[in-house]
Design an enzyme around this catalytic site. Structure first.
Site, PDB file in Angstrom:
ATOM      1  N   SER A 139       6.105   0.458   3.269  1.00 27.68           N
ATOM      2  CA  SER A 139       6.375   1.773   3.324  1.00 27.68           C
ATOM      3  C   SER A 139       7.757   2.030   4.374  1.00 27.68           C
ATOM      4  O   SER A 139       7.744   1.482   5.345  1.00 27.68           O
ATOM      5  CB  SER A 139       5.146   2.405   4.234  1.00 27.68           C
ATOM      6  OG  SER A 139       5.428   3.981   4.557  1.00 27.68           O
ATOM      7  N   TYR A 152      -1.057   2.563  10.821  1.00 22.17           N
ATOM      8  CA  TYR A 152      -0.558   2.520   9.605  1.00 22.17           C
ATOM      9  C   TYR A 152       1.056   1.547   9.746  1.00 22.17           C
ATOM     10  O   TYR A 152       1.311   0.789   8.803  1.00 22.17           O
ATOM     11  CB  TYR A 152      -0.437   3.754   8.958  1.00 22.17           C
ATOM     12  CG  TYR A 152       0.109   3.767   7.739  1.00 22.17           C
ATOM     13  CD1 TYR A 152      -0.452   3.286   6.496  1.00 22.17           C
ATOM     14  CD2 TYR A 152       1.334   4.300   7.270  1.00 22.17           C
ATOM     15  CE1 TYR A 152       0.069   3.648   5.224  1.00 22.17           C
ATOM     16  CE2 TYR A 152       2.126   4.190   5.933  1.00 22.17           C
ATOM     17  CZ  TYR A 152       1.304   3.797   4.950  1.00 22.17           C
ATOM     18  OH  TYR A 152       1.781   4.089   3.581  1.00 22.17           O
TER      19      TYR A 152
HETATM   20  P1  NAP Z   1      -3.866   6.601  -2.694  1.00 20.12           P
HETATM   21  O1  NAP Z   1      -3.763   7.292  -3.886  1.00 20.12           O
HETATM   22  O2  NAP Z   1      -4.680   6.653  -1.649  1.00 20.12           O
HETATM   23  O3  NAP Z   1      -4.205   4.949  -3.581  1.00 20.12           O
HETATM   24  C1  NAP Z   1      -4.665   3.906  -2.710  1.00 20.12           C
HETATM   25  C2  NAP Z   1      -5.210   2.500  -3.725  1.00 20.12           C
HETATM   26  O4  NAP Z   1      -5.777   1.804  -2.815  1.00 20.12           O
HETATM   27  C3  NAP Z   1      -6.463   3.257  -4.616  1.00 20.12           C
HETATM   28  O5  NAP Z   1      -6.413   2.547  -5.711  1.00 20.12           O
HETATM   29  C4  NAP Z   1      -7.547   2.670  -3.842  1.00 20.12           C
HETATM   30  O6  NAP Z   1      -8.637   2.697  -4.836  1.00 20.12           O
HETATM   31  C5  NAP Z   1      -7.109   1.444  -3.096  1.00 20.12           C
HETATM   32  N1  NAP Z   1      -7.821   1.267  -2.141  1.00 20.12           N
HETATM   33  C6  NAP Z   1      -7.931   1.936  -0.901  1.00 20.12           C
HETATM   34  N2  NAP Z   1      -8.888   1.662  -0.139  1.00 20.12           N
HETATM   35  C7  NAP Z   1      -9.315   0.448  -0.721  1.00 20.12           C
HETATM   36  C8  NAP Z   1     -10.149  -0.628  -0.274  1.00 20.12           C
HETATM   37  N3  NAP Z   1     -10.834  -0.497   0.745  1.00 20.12           N
HETATM   38  N4  NAP Z   1     -10.451  -1.651  -0.945  1.00 20.12           N
HETATM   39  C9  NAP Z   1      -9.884  -1.895  -2.354  1.00 20.12           C
HETATM   40  N5  NAP Z   1      -9.023  -0.958  -2.824  1.00 20.12           N
HETATM   41  C10 NAP Z   1      -8.737  -0.095  -1.914  1.00 20.12           C
HETATM   42  O7  NAP Z   1      -2.618   5.945  -2.140  1.00 20.12           O
HETATM   43  P2  NAP Z   1      -1.039   5.564  -3.030  1.00 20.12           P
HETATM   44  O8  NAP Z   1      -0.179   6.717  -2.188  1.00 20.12           O
HETATM   45  O9  NAP Z   1      -0.943   5.130  -4.278  1.00 20.12           O
HETATM   46  O10 NAP Z   1      -0.630   4.127  -2.187  1.00 20.12           O
HETATM   47  C11 NAP Z   1      -0.572   3.053  -2.764  1.00 20.12           C
HETATM   48  C12 NAP Z   1       0.418   2.037  -1.896  1.00 20.12           C
HETATM   49  O11 NAP Z   1       1.612   2.877  -1.295  1.00 20.12           O
HETATM   50  C13 NAP Z   1      -0.080   1.902  -0.359  1.00 20.12           C
HETATM   51  O12 NAP Z   1      -0.296   0.663   0.110  1.00 20.12           O
HETATM   52  C14 NAP Z   1       0.555   2.985   0.495  1.00 20.12           C
HETATM   53  O13 NAP Z   1       0.345   2.521   1.807  1.00 20.12           O
HETATM   54  C15 NAP Z   1       1.845   3.017  -0.134  1.00 20.12           C
HETATM   55  N6  NAP Z   1       2.884   3.987   0.018  1.00 20.12           N
HETATM   56  C16 NAP Z   1       2.545   5.152  -0.426  1.00 20.12           C
HETATM   57  C17 NAP Z   1       3.365   6.236  -0.132  1.00 20.12           C
HETATM   58  C18 NAP Z   1       3.433   7.807  -0.677  1.00 20.12           C
HETATM   59  O14 NAP Z   1       4.032   8.668  -0.293  1.00 20.12           O
HETATM   60  N7  NAP Z   1       2.296   7.959  -1.552  1.00 20.12           N
HETATM   61  C19 NAP Z   1       4.642   5.994   0.506  1.00 20.12           C
HETATM   62  C20 NAP Z   1       4.746   4.853   1.271  1.00 20.12           C
HETATM   63  C21 NAP Z   1       3.796   3.982   0.934  1.00 20.12           C
HETATM   64  P3  NAP Z   1     -10.210   3.132  -4.361  1.00 20.12           P
HETATM   65  O15 NAP Z   1     -10.076   4.213  -3.583  1.00 20.12           O
HETATM   66  O16 NAP Z   1     -11.038   2.961  -5.891  1.00 20.12           O
HETATM   67  O17 NAP Z   1     -10.740   2.019  -3.470  1.00 20.12           O
END
Ligand code: NAP
Length: 251
Positions: A139, A152
């Site tokens: 990130s 984080y």
């Molecule tokens: P999200 O919608 O919250 O998705 C997170 C994913 O991780 C979901 O599939 C969730 O599935 C899974 N997850 C969460 N807790 C878990 C656990 N305990 N065990 C197994 N799986 C788990 O978030 P996102 O934005 O798509 O994020 C994906 C990645 O991108 C993350 O690493 C995040 O830090 C990174 N990121 C996102 C952004 C952004 O702006 N969106 C920016 C920078 C980085 P379940 O809930 O079904 O377990």
């Protein structure tokens, strides 16, 4: 089809929504058989139902200390060769320096770091066998931080260091290891935040000042496209890198 992943096996963690779902779909559309992990089996099955190449769903909770070993066993029972591992599952707990809790730190580091490293370790022989590659999802917070993002941001910094070191350890085996650091993406965590009451327009307007590229928020597809490139032979001489996909975000 942008890249040709025909005959390849890709593992994507956190594939039940947001960025992980877009990454899994993109790799599948380009020919990969995708093994998808997350806690929500139903959400994974719903996504898999519309995906080509016989995808596989494996429920896993990476907050649990021994989950990486169990998940790896389940993955290796499906395929002994892993061509692509995308470590995408991630959580963000908002706690500022005055209110840090052990539970918040343990949860963040178990999901974002500890089990990411352990799962990668368990799958390393299969990645070496296939001369595969790894893409970790970091990130921009690892560079900039943000209010209430101590755990984080530190966890994402750890992912960057892990990426660099794993690329050194695995380089002689031909296994590349890279990371993508998304900026602000109008999906995933932000989508959840907007759905749970954070004002979308105000937040988007505020962030746009930090986004040189037309003031645009990113999409899950922007991230998935970078992952697919890194995972492909077109990035065959790229390893140990953290690629920011952030519209030139000023951090
Ligand atoms: P999200 O919608 O919250 O998705 C997170 C994913 O991780 C979901 O599939 C969730 O599935 C899974 N997850 C969460 N807790 C878990 C656990 N305990 N065990 C197994 N799986 C788990 O978030 P996102 O934005 O798509 O994020 C994906 C990645 O991108 C993350 O690493 C995040 O830090 C990174 N990121 C996102 C952004 C952004 O702006 N969106 C920016 C920078 C980085 P379940 O809930 O079904 O377990």
């Amino acid at each position: 089809m942008t890249y040709d992943f025909s005959g390849k096996t890709a593992v994507v963690t956190g594939a039940s929504r947001g960025l992980g779902a877009a990454i899994a779909q993109t790799l599948a559309d380009d020919g990969a058989r995708v093994i998808m992990l997350a806690r929500s089996e139903k959400a994974l099955n719903d996504i898999a139902a519309n995906m080509p190449n016989n995808p596989v769903v494996i429920p896993a909770d990476f907050a649990k200390p021994d989950s990486a070993e169990t998940a790896a066993k389940d993955i290796l029972a499906i395929s002994e060769d892993i061509d692509i591992l995308v470590n995408n599952a991630g959580v963000g707990v908002v706690e500022d320096m005055n209110n840090l809790t052990q539970d918040g730190l343990d949860f963040t580091f178990n999901v974002n770091v500890r089990n990411l490293i352990l799962l990668t370790g368990q799958l390393t022989p299969a990645l070496m066998k296939a001369r595969g590659n790894i893409v970790n999802i970091s990130s921009v917070s690892s560079f900039s931080g943000g209010l209430g993002q101590v755990a984080y941001a530190a966890s994402k910094g750890a992912i960057n260091s892990f990426t660099r070191n794993a690329s050194i350890d695995l380089g002689r085996s031909g296994v590349r290891v890279n990371a993508v650091a998304p900026g602000v993406i109008d999906d995933g965590m932000w989508k959840t935040a907007f759905e749970s009451g954070v004002d979308r327009e105000t937040t988007m307007k505020k962030m746009r000042r930090l986004l040189p590229l037309e003031g645009r928020w990113g999409s899950a597809q922007n991230v998935a496209d970078a992952v697919a490139w890194l995972a492909s032979d077109k990035a065959g001489y790229v390893t140990g890198q953290v690629i920011r996909v952030d519209g030139g975000m000023i951090v």
